[in-house]
Design an enzyme around this catalytic site. Structure first.
Site, PDB file in Angstrom:
ATOM      1  N   ASP A 177       3.446 -15.787  -3.033  1.00  0.00           N
ATOM      2  CA  ASP A 177       4.104 -14.682  -2.318  1.00  0.00           C
ATOM      3  C   ASP A 177       5.521 -15.140  -2.009  1.00  0.00           C
ATOM      4  O   ASP A 177       5.730 -16.274  -1.593  1.00  0.00           O
ATOM      5  CB  ASP A 177       3.360 -14.366  -1.019  1.00  0.00           C
ATOM      6  CG  ASP A 177       3.750 -13.002  -0.461  1.00  0.00           C
ATOM      7  OD1 ASP A 177       2.867 -12.248  -0.073  1.00  0.00           O
ATOM      8  OD2 ASP A 177       4.968 -12.702  -0.394  1.00  0.00           O
ATOM      9  N   ASN A 180      -0.184  -7.249  13.200  1.00  0.00           N
ATOM     10  CA  ASN A 180      -1.299  -6.377  13.581  1.00  0.00           C
ATOM     11  C   ASN A 180      -2.391  -6.354  12.520  1.00  0.00           C
ATOM     12  O   ASN A 180      -3.413  -5.713  12.709  1.00  0.00           O
ATOM     13  CB  ASN A 180      -0.797  -4.944  13.842  1.00  0.00           C
ATOM     14  CG  ASN A 180      -0.536  -4.185  12.549  1.00  0.00           C
ATOM     15  OD1 ASN A 180      -0.064  -4.750  11.578  1.00  0.00           O
ATOM     16  ND2 ASN A 180      -0.847  -2.894  12.532  1.00  0.00           N
ATOM     17  N   ARG A 181      -2.176  -7.025  11.397  1.00  0.00           N
ATOM     18  CA  ARG A 181      -3.203  -6.992  10.363  1.00  0.00           C
ATOM     19  C   ARG A 181      -3.262  -8.256   9.520  1.00  0.00           C
ATOM     20  O   ARG A 181      -4.303  -8.572   8.964  1.00  0.00           O
ATOM     21  CB  ARG A 181      -2.977  -5.792   9.442  1.00  0.00           C
ATOM     22  CG  ARG A 181      -1.614  -5.823   8.770  1.00  0.00           C
ATOM     23  CD  ARG A 181      -1.234  -4.486   8.181  1.00  0.00           C
ATOM     24  NE  ARG A 181       0.002  -4.594   7.431  1.00  0.00           N
ATOM     25  CZ  ARG A 181       1.206  -4.586   7.976  1.00  0.00           C
ATOM     26  NH1 ARG A 181       1.345  -4.487   9.282  1.00  0.00           N
ATOM     27  NH2 ARG A 181       2.277  -4.700   7.231  1.00  0.00           N
ATOM     28  N   ALA A 227       6.900  -2.787  -9.245  1.00  0.00           N
ATOM     29  CA  ALA A 227       7.512  -3.665 -10.250  1.00  0.00           C
ATOM     30  C   ALA A 227       6.666  -4.919 -10.457  1.00  0.00           C
ATOM     31  O   ALA A 227       6.351  -5.292 -11.587  1.00  0.00           O
ATOM     32  CB  ALA A 227       8.927  -4.034  -9.826  1.00  0.00           C
ATOM     33  N   ALA A 228       6.282  -5.545  -9.348  1.00  0.00           N
ATOM     34  CA  ALA A 228       5.485  -6.765  -9.458  1.00  0.00           C
ATOM     35  C   ALA A 228       4.097  -6.447 -10.011  1.00  0.00           C
ATOM     36  O   ALA A 228       3.546  -7.217 -10.799  1.00  0.00           O
ATOM     37  CB  ALA A 228       5.381  -7.445  -8.094  1.00  0.00           C
ATOM     38  N   GLY A 264      -0.084 -10.782   1.779  1.00  0.00           N
ATOM     39  CA  GLY A 264       0.164  -9.828   2.855  1.00  0.00           C
ATOM     40  C   GLY A 264      -1.149  -9.340   3.445  1.00  0.00           C
ATOM     41  O   GLY A 264      -2.088 -10.123   3.607  1.00  0.00           O
ATOM     42  N   GLY A 265      -1.208  -8.062   3.733  1.00  0.00           N
ATOM     43  CA  GLY A 265      -2.371  -7.493   4.404  1.00  0.00           C
ATOM     44  C   GLY A 265      -3.664  -7.723   3.639  1.00  0.00           C
ATOM     45  O   GLY A 265      -4.655  -8.199   4.189  1.00  0.00           O
ATOM     46  N   ASN A 283       4.424  -3.610  -4.262  1.00  0.00           N
ATOM     47  CA  ASN A 283       5.427  -2.851  -5.011  1.00  0.00           C
ATOM     48  C   ASN A 283       5.053  -2.770  -6.478  1.00  0.00           C
ATOM     49  O   ASN A 283       4.335  -3.601  -7.014  1.00  0.00           O
ATOM     50  CB  ASN A 283       6.818  -3.479  -4.844  1.00  0.00           C
ATOM     51  CG  ASN A 283       6.908  -4.823  -5.517  1.00  0.00           C
ATOM     52  OD1 ASN A 283       7.199  -4.908  -6.702  1.00  0.00           O
ATOM     53  ND2 ASN A 283       6.606  -5.880  -4.778  1.00  0.00           N
ATOM     54  N   CYS A 311      23.999  17.293  -4.458  1.00  0.00           N
ATOM     55  CA  CYS A 311      24.707  18.368  -3.768  1.00  0.00           C
ATOM     56  C   CYS A 311      23.933  18.867  -2.552  1.00  0.00           C
ATOM     57  O   CYS A 311      24.516  19.334  -1.584  1.00  0.00           O
ATOM     58  CB  CYS A 311      25.041  19.507  -4.730  1.00  0.00           C
ATOM     59  SG  CYS A 311      23.588  20.183  -5.526  1.00  0.00           S
TER      60      CYS A 311
END
Lengths: 707, 337
Positions: A50, A60-61, A122-123, A28-29, A120, A175
């Site tokens: 990935d 954009n990046r 978890a990974a 990713g970025g 994330n 609630c």
């Protein structure tokens, strides 16, 4: 390819770069930038993994991707683009999840260094465990807006990724969502639940209907004993009868709430008539709430709205223009128009589905997002809460973490510089580095830790004999939920085996079909009660953990379990019941962990711990869990709730916290340190410094008198 | 709390395509900033690896126009970090060789190349830009262009990377910007657990930035400065040495003459500031431009340009130094009494 040209790099570094094997997790970025830096530095053996595909908002990046690549595999396109920078590199791309069992400890052992550029928790947790086990140095990185972070994780030398508490997810009691919202986010969460009730997957804890009886009245008159519970049921039954007037064939679930599936059926039966649905959610249900007078004694009472009054001429047939005004705060009338149109589109799409298929809420799906924006705003209006633009609501509902090219470039650059140091075993040069928006007290914009924070001796991952105490309602949690929610989602295991320590009997097996029959059993039915010690083993992660069960009776709004990493944390709230092993008679029947379920990748991180220095990578991390209300007393609690309602809003300008304990680098507010304080001991200290009053306007920039 | 009301962006509306593409950054710096970027014209002179990094980041941010300027040719050394030029472009002009890949980064930005030597450029050429960024030039030339920018009210950046070491200098004249100020307000009632709310308020600031000549004239050997030099490390000294090398030898240290150039650097070091703490080891990492370090400095410079253009947050005032060993990047204010 610096290393391919003699004389560019010092000879020893050149050799290391030429011969080392590097794994990049995440394209990713940060991953794109890291890959570019690696091939240009002259690394030739690179693998990148990935599971994601390219989205327009990445462009954009994530500069290795262009418009024509949208929808394609990130790892594969990144490989192609990076090869054009250095055709001599050998890059292997995996379009896959790193938590897949194809990438075991032996896979990780192949590499000299691993760079994680994930989005994330978890990974990240998983990669952390794999690298600890394989004893491969890990460069962990993340960004969020202007903030970036790079740290080395190395077995025995540094903290591991899971040594420090994670940032707490912002959570809301059910609630508040159903009855007494007071912030825009409460209405947004409610609107997402409404979407799910009408069109989405049924989730038990997402009921949007008002409580059947005044919850505060009950609290006032009843104790918490069993008898009171029965009263409550009766009470609820009575209230329920009142609700029959609402033309609903309601049945009641054990919580006394209207069962949601009927709302869905009812909406379908009235052909998704905008008028009827609008009036039910925003008039009748509100009127119903108003009858619970206790709720409004100290709160401002809601004011119901009515379709006919708002839109005497009915909804306009085309609200698409309106819905496109993402930055405008719609009026209530405009919301009603958007509601009607989104409802039309969503119901049409829903009716086309086959069997029990449902729609999935997605922030990028236009009618789904329109629906939530409109409903959230109408509800905000009713409760006199500030309305928000569709754009802002999308941030909160979609849990979008803002991301820019520059922060990613800086962070990835530092990561690869750290790789150079790691390969040369210059560990002292590998302290964590943080990129910031504003200068710190020593005029640094890129700040390094002064020392390696030592591993946490109570870490339930890297300690030598890790153990946790699990506060859990053993009478309400089934074995299957124990595996999925506790072991996989919260403790981030992939394919765990679970046995009772004292007897060795198997509760959950990682082999398909072995323990299937246990799945529906409650823990208590399996004699997993207070004081029992369980041994959990994830063979794939090579991770063993002792789990000490501490039973508690959860209230209705309570989370059903909490992980307590440090036993001492148990004391203040509980009479610490340190296990006096109870005689257990575990079942010898077999149960199975469903192998296909076992990949926890990309599941929402349910950790309630806060990792003060953590930041996520730029991607649209869908980490969002709604658990119980903030409970600052339990800093060390790692936990999940059954109540997955909420959303963390990454970019709130209004945050609640204690200024004196601010220690995270990932909050904008910590940027404001008094820059006149020059004598701080070191960068680490600076970061932890108590927030000072912002500088006066005239000293927007510190002036150093040099001459 | 009067906030600068800039009229020149009020008429700008972003298209839906722009809103989608820039979504993640608009969520960070806001719509107004994105509109300001949309009107900005930037000159990047010196398409080495650093120039390529800055160009990439600026183009991705969505400015109006970027001019790539260079009169030099692509050499083997450029492939250590100049990812905008393809392998086949060896020997061709660096600015022109960068065009195709630069344009592919963001089709919405107007990108062109210029190959005329900088020396021949007069003030007419610079007029069209809001921000001018120059790398690979002598101090003399940098000073000339900074003066032109002063006259025209253009924001000027000098920046360079040698191996893994880099800097930038901002000469912005009078610069006004908005920054958010955060305050805490207690929101809990007397008997409850104490809760605070952070409130952000925009504040308008205006600051004067000293010109580039202040750095050229700056005396790093002044005894008064010794304490600071000790605290922040010898980065600023290294910058001085490299700039002296460049003006004395009309080139930068070269990997082809690595050992003899290191000797030359040591000599300059001992002349500029005898007994300094600048280690020999630091002189080993000054050849070509190493990609990860270029990414850091290029990222910082691009972020500064974005701050300047959007008038959001205080730009570094005024000398930024990146130390590759610690990865600390710090800012010194030069030329303010």
């Amino acid at each position: 390819m610096a290393a391919a040209i003699d004389g560019v790099l010092p000879a020893t570094l050149q050799e290391f770069v030429k011969k080392s094997k590097v794994l990049v997790v995440g394209a990713g970025g940060i991953g794109c930038e890291v890959l570019k830096n690696l091939v240009l530095s002259g690394f030739t053996e690179i693998e990148i993994i990935d599971l994601d595909t390219i989205d327009l908002s990445n462009l954009n990046r994530q500069f290795l991707f262009h418009r024509e690549h949208v929808g394609k595999s990130k790892a594969r396109v990144a490989r192609e683009s990076a090869l054009s920078f250095n055709p001599d590199a050998k890059i292997t791309a995996y379009h896959d999840s790193v938590t897949s069992t194809d990438y075991g400890v032996n896979f990780f052992k192949k590499f000299d260094v691993v760079l994680s550029a994930l989005d994330n928790r978890a990974a990240r947790n998983h990669v952390n465990r794999m690298c600890l086990n394989a004893d491969v140095p890990l460069i962990e990185s993340g960004t969020s807006g202007y903030n970036g972070q790079v740290e080395l994780i190395k077995r025995g030398l540094t903290q591991c990724y899971e040594c420090t508490p994670k940032e707490k997810q912002r959570t809301f009691p059910g609630c508040t969502i159903r009855n007494t919202p007071s912030e825009p986010i409460h209405c947004i969460v409610w609107a997402k639940h409404l979407f799910n009730q009408l069109f989405g997957e049924s989730v038990e804890d997402e009921d949007i209907s008002p409580d059947a009886a005044d919850p505060e009245a009950l609290e006032a008159t009843e104790g918490k004993d069993k008898a009171a519970e029965d009263d409550k049921e009766k009470n609820n039954d009575k209230e329920k009868n009142d609700k029959e007037k609402d033309n609903e064939k309601d049945s009641s679930n054990s919580n006394g709430n209207v069962v949601r599936i009927n709302t869905r059926q009812w909406a379908k039966d009235c052909n998704y008539d905008a008028d009827k649905l609008f009036n039910k959610f925003f008039n009748e249900d509100i009127n119903y709430l108003l009858r619970m007078s206790n709720l409004w004694k100290s709160r401002k009472a809601p004011v119901p709205v009515q379709w006919d009054t708002l839109l005497p001429g009915g909804a306009s047939s085309d609200a698409t223009e309106l819905a496109r005004q993402h930055h405008k705060v719609w009026t209530v009338e405009e919301c009603a128009h958007v509601f009607a149109n989104a409802l039309k589109e969503l119901s049409a799409a829903f009716l086309k589905l086959e069997g029990s298929d449902t729609l999935v809420w997605d922030k990028d799906d236009q009618p789904a997002m329109d629906f939530v924006a409109a409903c959230a705003n109408v509800r905000s209006h009713i409760f006199d809460i500030e309305r928000k633009s569709r754009f802002e609501i999308k941030s909160m509902a979609g849990n979008i973490i803002p991301a820019i090219a520059t922060t990613n470039a800086i962070t990835a650059g530092i990561s690869v510089i750290r790789v150079f140091s790691v390969l040369q075993a210059r560990w002292e040069q590998c302290k964590a580095v943080y990129a910031r928006l504003r200068l710190n007290g020593r005029n640094q914009i890129l700040v390094a830790d002064a020392f390696f924070p030592p591993p946490n001796p109570n870490c339930y991952v890297c300690a030598s004999d890790p153990a946790i105490t699990l506060r859990i309602d053993t009478k309400r949690v089934q074995i299957k939920a124990f595996r999925d929610e506790v072991l996989i989602k919260t403790l981030n295991m992939v394919n765990p085996d679970l046995t009772v320590e004292s007897t060795g009997s198997i509760l959950i097996s990682s082999e398909d079909g072995e323990t299937e029959c246990n799945e529906e059993k409650l823990l208590s039915e399996m004699n997993i009660v207070d004081g029992v010690i369980l041994k959990c083993d994830d063979f794939f992660q090579n991770y063993e953990l002792s789990i000490i069960i501490a039973h508690f009776d959860a209230e209705r709004e309570d989370v059903l379990f909490e992980v307590i990493a440090d036993k001492n944390q148990l004391q203040p709230k509980e009479e610490a019941k340190i296990p006096e092993p109870v005689v257990t008679e575990p079942s010898t029947r077999k149960r199975a962990a469903n192998g296909t379920d076992a990949t926890a990748d990309d599941g929402p991180s349910t950790s309630k711990r806060s990792r003060p220095t953590e930041i996520k990578d730029d991607d649209d991390d869908e980490d969002c869990v709604v658990v119980e209300d903030e409970d600052d007393d339990f800093e060390e609690v790692v936990s999940a709730a059954t109540d997955k309602l909420t959303v963390e809003s990454p970019q709130k300008l209004v945050t609640k916290r204690k200024p004196s304990t601010i220690s995270d680098v990932d909050e904008e507010i910590t940027e404001i340190l008094d820059s006149s304080d020059e004598e701080l001991a070191g960068p680490t200290k600076c970061k932890r410094t108590k927030l000072e009053e912002p500088q006066p306007a005239t000293s927007g920039v510190e002036v150093i008198n040099i001459d | 709390m009067d906030v600068d009301k800039d009229t020149n962006v009020s008429g700008v509306e972003l298209t839906e395509a722009e809103n989608e593409l820039y979504d993640r950054q608009i969520r960070l710096w806001g719509l107004e900033s994105q509109k300001r970027l949309r009107t900005a014209n930037i000159l990047i002179s010196g398409l080495n690896g650093l120039g390529a990094e800055i160009t990439k980041n600026i183009i991705l941010s969505g400015v109006n126009m970027v001019k790539l300027h260079d009169d030099k040719l692509i050499t083997e050394e450029d492939f250590c970090s100049q990812f905008l030029a393809a392998r086949e472009s060896l020997g061709s002009n660096r600015a022109e060789a960068s065009l195709t890949r630069a344009r592919a980064l963001n089709p919405m930005v107007d990108i062109s190349a210029d190959t005329q030597p900088l020396k021949e450029k007069s003030s007419d050429f610079f007029k069209q830009f809001n921000v001018v960024v120059i790398s690979g030039e002598s101090n003399k030339e940098l000073q000339r262009i900074d003066s032109i920018c002063q006259e025209l009210g253009i924001k000027f950046y000098a920046t360079d990377v040698w191996g893994m070491f880099g800097f930038h200098y901002a000469s912005l004249q009078k610069h006004s910007y908005v920054e958010n100020v955060f305050k805490h307000k207690c929101i809990s009632k007397p008997n409850e657990k104490v809760k605070y709310e952070t409130i952000s308020t925009p504040r308008q600031c205006e600051v004067e930035y000293p010109t580039y000549i202040n750095w050229i004239d700056f005396d790093i050997t002044a005894p008064k400065y010794a304490r600071k030099l000790k605290r922040d490390g010898p980065g600023i000294l290294l910058l001085r040495i490299l700039q002296v090398f460049r003006s004395e030898h009309k080139r930068d240290p070269s990997y082809k003459t690595r050992e003899s150039d290191i000797t030359l650097l040591k000599k300059i070091r001992d002349e500029v500031l005898p007994n300094s703490s600048l280690s020999n080891e630091a002189l080993e990492l000054l050849f070509a431009q190493i990609s990860p370090a270029v990414a850091v400095v290029g990222g910082v410079v691009a972020q500064e340009i974005i701050k300047v253009v959007t008038k959001m947050e205080a730009p570094h005032r005024n000398l930024f130094i990146f130390n590759p060993e610690t990865c600390i990047g710090y800012v010194e204010t030069i030329g303010v009494r």
